[in-house]
Design a protein around this motif. Structure first.
Motif, PDB file in Angstrom:
ATOM      1  N   THR A   1     -46.814  37.748  22.230  1.00 27.96           N
ATOM      2  CA  THR A   1     -45.594  38.538  22.357  1.00 27.96           C
ATOM      3  C   THR A   1     -44.415  37.677  21.924  1.00 27.96           C
ATOM      4  OG1 THR A   1     -45.144  37.840  24.632  1.00 27.96           O
ATOM      5  CG2 THR A   1     -46.570  39.777  24.328  1.00 27.96           C
ATOM      6  N   SER A   2     -43.263  38.292  21.749  1.00 27.60           N
ATOM      7  CA  SER A   2     -42.083  37.522  21.355  1.00 27.60           C
ATOM      8  C   SER A   2     -41.699  36.525  22.445  1.00 27.60           C
ATOM      9  CB  SER A   2     -40.909  38.463  21.063  1.00 27.60           C
ATOM     10  OG  SER A   2     -40.617  39.274  22.191  1.00 27.60           O
ATOM     11  N   LYS A   3     -41.883  36.912  23.714  1.00 30.85           N
ATOM     12  CA  LYS A   3     -41.567  35.995  24.812  1.00 30.85           C
ATOM     13  C   LYS A   3     -42.528  34.802  24.816  1.00 30.85           C
ATOM     14  CE  LYS A   3     -40.824  35.595  29.795  1.00 30.85           C
ATOM     15  NZ  LYS A   3     -41.445  34.243  29.799  1.00 30.85           N
ATOM     16  N   THR A   4     -43.822  35.081  24.634  1.00 28.28           N
ATOM     17  CA  THR A   4     -44.801  33.992  24.590  1.00 28.28           C
ATOM     18  C   THR A   4     -44.492  33.046  23.446  1.00 28.28           C
ATOM     19  OG1 THR A   4     -46.522  35.436  25.497  1.00 28.28           O
ATOM     20  CG2 THR A   4     -47.253  33.418  24.420  1.00 28.28           C
ATOM     21  N   LEU A   5     -44.145  33.613  22.291  1.00 28.72           N
ATOM     22  CA  LEU A   5     -43.833  32.795  21.129  1.00 28.72           C
ATOM     23  C   LEU A   5     -42.607  31.928  21.391  1.00 28.72           C
ATOM     24  CD1 LEU A   5     -44.743  32.188  18.230  1.00 28.72           C
ATOM     25  CD2 LEU A   5     -43.196  33.986  17.440  1.00 28.72           C
ATOM     26  N   GLN A   6     -41.600  32.498  22.022  1.00 31.77           N
ATOM     27  CA  GLN A   6     -40.404  31.730  22.356  1.00 31.77           C
ATOM     28  C   GLN A   6     -40.727  30.628  23.364  1.00 31.77           C
ATOM     29  OE1 GLN A   6     -37.037  33.506  24.680  1.00 31.77           O
ATOM     30  NE2 GLN A   6     -35.871  33.142  22.780  1.00 31.77           N
ATOM     31  N   ASP A   7     -41.558  30.964  24.356  1.00 33.53           N
ATOM     32  CA  ASP A   7     -41.965  29.961  25.362  1.00 33.53           C
ATOM     33  C   ASP A   7     -42.716  28.806  24.707  1.00 33.53           C
ATOM     34  OD1 ASP A   7     -40.835  31.456  27.367  1.00 33.53           O
ATOM     35  OD2 ASP A   7     -42.730  32.332  28.054  1.00 33.53           O
ATOM     36  N   LEU A   8     -43.570  29.120  23.750  1.00 33.61           N
ATOM     37  CA  LEU A   8     -44.340  28.075  23.060  1.00 33.61           C
ATOM     38  C   LEU A   8     -43.416  27.179  22.241  1.00 33.61           C
ATOM     39  CD1 LEU A   8     -47.427  30.141  21.833  1.00 33.61           C
ATOM     40  CD2 LEU A   8     -47.359  28.470  23.699  1.00 33.61           C
ATOM     41  N   TYR A   9     -42.384  27.773  21.655  1.00 30.06           N
ATOM     42  CA  TYR A   9     -41.416  26.992  20.887  1.00 30.06           C
ATOM     43  C   TYR A   9     -40.627  26.064  21.816  1.00 30.06           C
ATOM     44  CZ  TYR A   9     -37.412  25.885  17.920  1.00 30.06           C
ATOM     45  OH  TYR A   9     -36.448  25.226  17.215  1.00 30.06           O
ATOM     46  N   LEU A  10     -40.188  26.595  22.956  1.00 26.48           N
ATOM     47  CA  LEU A  10     -39.425  25.798  23.916  1.00 26.48           C
ATOM     48  C   LEU A  10     -40.294  24.714  24.551  1.00 26.48           C
ATOM     49  CD1 LEU A  10     -37.337  28.618  25.653  1.00 26.48           C
ATOM     50  CD2 LEU A  10     -36.558  26.971  23.938  1.00 26.48           C
TER      51      LEU A  10
ATOM     52  N   LYS B   1     -37.741  38.474  16.538  1.00 29.80           N
ATOM     53  CA  LYS B   1     -37.371  38.869  17.896  1.00 29.80           C
ATOM     54  C   LYS B   1     -37.415  37.679  18.846  1.00 29.80           C
ATOM     55  CE  LYS B   1     -38.413  42.333  21.436  1.00 29.80           C
ATOM     56  NZ  LYS B   1     -39.318  43.443  21.837  1.00 29.80           N
ATOM     57  N   ALA B   2     -38.335  36.751  18.600  1.00 34.72           N
ATOM     58  CA  ALA B   2     -38.459  35.563  19.449  1.00 34.72           C
ATOM     59  C   ALA B   2     -37.360  34.555  19.174  1.00 34.72           C
ATOM     60  CB  ALA B   2     -39.823  34.910  19.235  1.00 34.72           C
ATOM     61  N   ASN B   3     -36.643  34.743  18.083  1.00 34.87           N
ATOM     62  CA  ASN B   3     -35.538  33.852  17.706  1.00 34.87           C
ATOM     63  C   ASN B   3     -36.006  32.404  17.538  1.00 34.87           C
ATOM     64  OD1 ASN B   3     -32.848  33.313  17.029  1.00 34.87           O
ATOM     65  ND2 ASN B   3     -32.314  32.776  19.149  1.00 34.87           N
ATOM     66  N   VAL B   4     -37.111  32.263  16.808  1.00 34.34           N
ATOM     67  CA  VAL B   4     -37.636  30.929  16.496  1.00 34.34           C
ATOM     68  C   VAL B   4     -37.567  30.733  14.983  1.00 34.34           C
ATOM     69  CG1 VAL B   4     -39.162  30.920  18.495  1.00 34.34           C
ATOM     70  CG2 VAL B   4     -40.019  31.771  16.304  1.00 34.34           C
TER      71      VAL B   4
ATOM     72  N   GLU C   1     -45.968  42.342   8.550  1.00 35.60           N
ATOM     73  CA  GLU C   1     -44.701  42.868   9.050  1.00 35.60           C
ATOM     74  C   GLU C   1     -44.625  42.743  10.575  1.00 35.60           C
ATOM     75  OE1 GLU C   1     -41.964  46.961   8.987  1.00 35.60           O
ATOM     76  OE2 GLU C   1     -43.891  46.892   7.940  1.00 35.60           O
ATOM     77  N   LYS C   2     -45.747  43.015  11.241  1.00 35.21           N
ATOM     78  CA  LYS C   2     -45.790  42.936  12.700  1.00 35.21           C
ATOM     79  C   LYS C   2     -45.407  41.541  13.187  1.00 35.21           C
ATOM     80  CE  LYS C   2     -49.121  42.630  16.479  1.00 35.21           C
ATOM     81  NZ  LYS C   2     -50.541  42.716  16.879  1.00 35.21           N
ATOM     82  N   PHE C   3     -46.008  40.519  12.601  1.00 37.26           N
ATOM     83  CA  PHE C   3     -45.761  39.162  13.081  1.00 37.26           C
ATOM     84  C   PHE C   3     -44.431  38.606  12.580  1.00 37.26           C
ATOM     85  CE2 PHE C   3     -50.486  39.179  13.598  1.00 37.26           C
ATOM     86  CZ  PHE C   3     -50.472  39.019  14.979  1.00 37.26           C
ATOM     87  N   GLU C   4     -43.962  39.047  11.436  1.00 36.36           N
ATOM     88  CA  GLU C   4     -42.635  38.644  10.969  1.00 36.36           C
ATOM     89  C   GLU C   4     -41.553  39.217  11.886  1.00 36.36           C
ATOM     90  OE1 GLU C   4     -42.425  39.854   6.895  1.00 36.36           O
ATOM     91  OE2 GLU C   4     -43.276  37.956   6.154  1.00 36.36           O
ATOM     92  N   THR C   5     -41.740  40.476  12.316  1.00 35.95           N
ATOM     93  CA  THR C   5     -40.805  41.105  13.245  1.00 35.95           C
ATOM     94  C   THR C   5     -40.822  40.392  14.594  1.00 35.95           C
ATOM     95  OG1 THR C   5     -41.098  43.274  12.187  1.00 35.95           O
ATOM     96  CG2 THR C   5     -40.205  43.254  14.425  1.00 35.95           C
TER      97      THR C   5
END
Length: 288
Positions: free
Chosen positions: A122-131, A157-160, A149-153
């Protein structure tokens, strides 16, 4: 997209990590690629993967403990480890409930890559992994080009950073080897156009890498899906002792001479010389 181009790009990226420099510590060349199998379950059943056959690679739902992760960190730090850590192995790493803790801990000692099918991302998981300081997330797309397109979006959204996520096309049929560098996984898979089995070809895997299973068992390489030969267990001894130990030394010497005459190597058709040339030369100098 061209599957061969994706494979070449991945090999080039791995080459920069594996072969850029051979570090010597304790009188021996150090590994530069450590793969962790965090959890023994996958939510998919791809035909080119041993997980498609429960009699070969059943889902046991066992997962790596925090205690073991802490020891991986400590052992690699003592080794002055300069390579990368890949979270992949015999299951889907994002199914591990402590994935953020694992990345935070291990990123203190080495860059951490996550190789995932992206299904639970999810976008939150992706952001958490980046942080948590994951170096990059590699997503293998198996369903089709519409996943791009799904993963680019999701990435936006995760702002990474865009280059934090690497998308890999894996949706091809057997006639294109499913978009992967296909092997028989040490004799467990027969699908696709398999390379011929060469029993007298060199393999550099044990000169630069190894795999740590969920329980601390260390295996020669990620091809050994049936877990036939254990190099040692890192909860009973240090990673360094296993890396220099008798079992791994025996395999390393044999494979440097092209001798694939014992399991799991005698049933493996992996081209083991794509990476690790400099490490192989360093070990050959020591074994003279």
């Amino acid at each position: 997209m061209d599957p061969k181009a994706t494979i070449k790009k991945n090999i080039k990226r791995r080459t920069l990590i594996v072969d850029e420099k051979v570090e010597i510590h304790g009188g021996v060349p150090m590994p530069t690629w450590v793969e962790l199998s965090l959890i023994d379950v996958c939510n998919r059943s791809c035909s080119f993967c041993p997980k498609s056959d429960p009699s070969v690679a059943p889902d046991t739902y066992q997962m790596m403990s925090r205690k073991l992760i802490d020891k991986v960190h400590d052992d690699l730090k003592v080794m002055n480890y300069k390579g990368a850590i890949a979270l992949c192995g015999y299951g889907e790493p994002l199914l591990h409930k402590d994935i953020s803790y694992i990345v935070k801990k291990l990123s203190n000692v080495a860059p951490v890559e996550i190789i995932t099918n992206g299904d639970v991302l999810t976008s939150k998981t992706l952001q958490d992994l980046y942080l948590a300081k994951t170096s990059r997330v590699l997503i293998s797309m198996y369903d089709g080009p519409e996943q791009i397109e799904k993963f680019e979006t999701l990435t936006k959204k995760a702002n990474v950073p865009q280059d934090f996520v690497i998308l890999r096309d894996r949706w091809y049929d057997a006639d294109k080897d499913y978009g992967v560098k296909l092997t028989n996984r040490a004799g467990t898979i027969k699908t696709g156009i398999q390379p011929s089995l060469e029993k007298y070809s060199k393999c550099f895997y044990p000169t630069y890498q190894f795999l740590i299973d969920w329980n601390g068992d260390i295996f020669l390489c990620p091809q050994d899906w049936q877990r036939r030969v254990t190099m040692g267990n890192m909860m009973q001894e240090t990673i360094m002792n296993i890396w220099k130990g008798k079992i791994l030394t025996k395999f390393r010497k044999n494979l440097l001479k092209g001798k694939r005459n014992c399991a799991p190597c005698n049933s493996c058709n992996a081209e083991g010389t794509v990476l690790g040339y400099n490490h192989a030369k360093a070990w050959e100098t020591i074994y003279k």
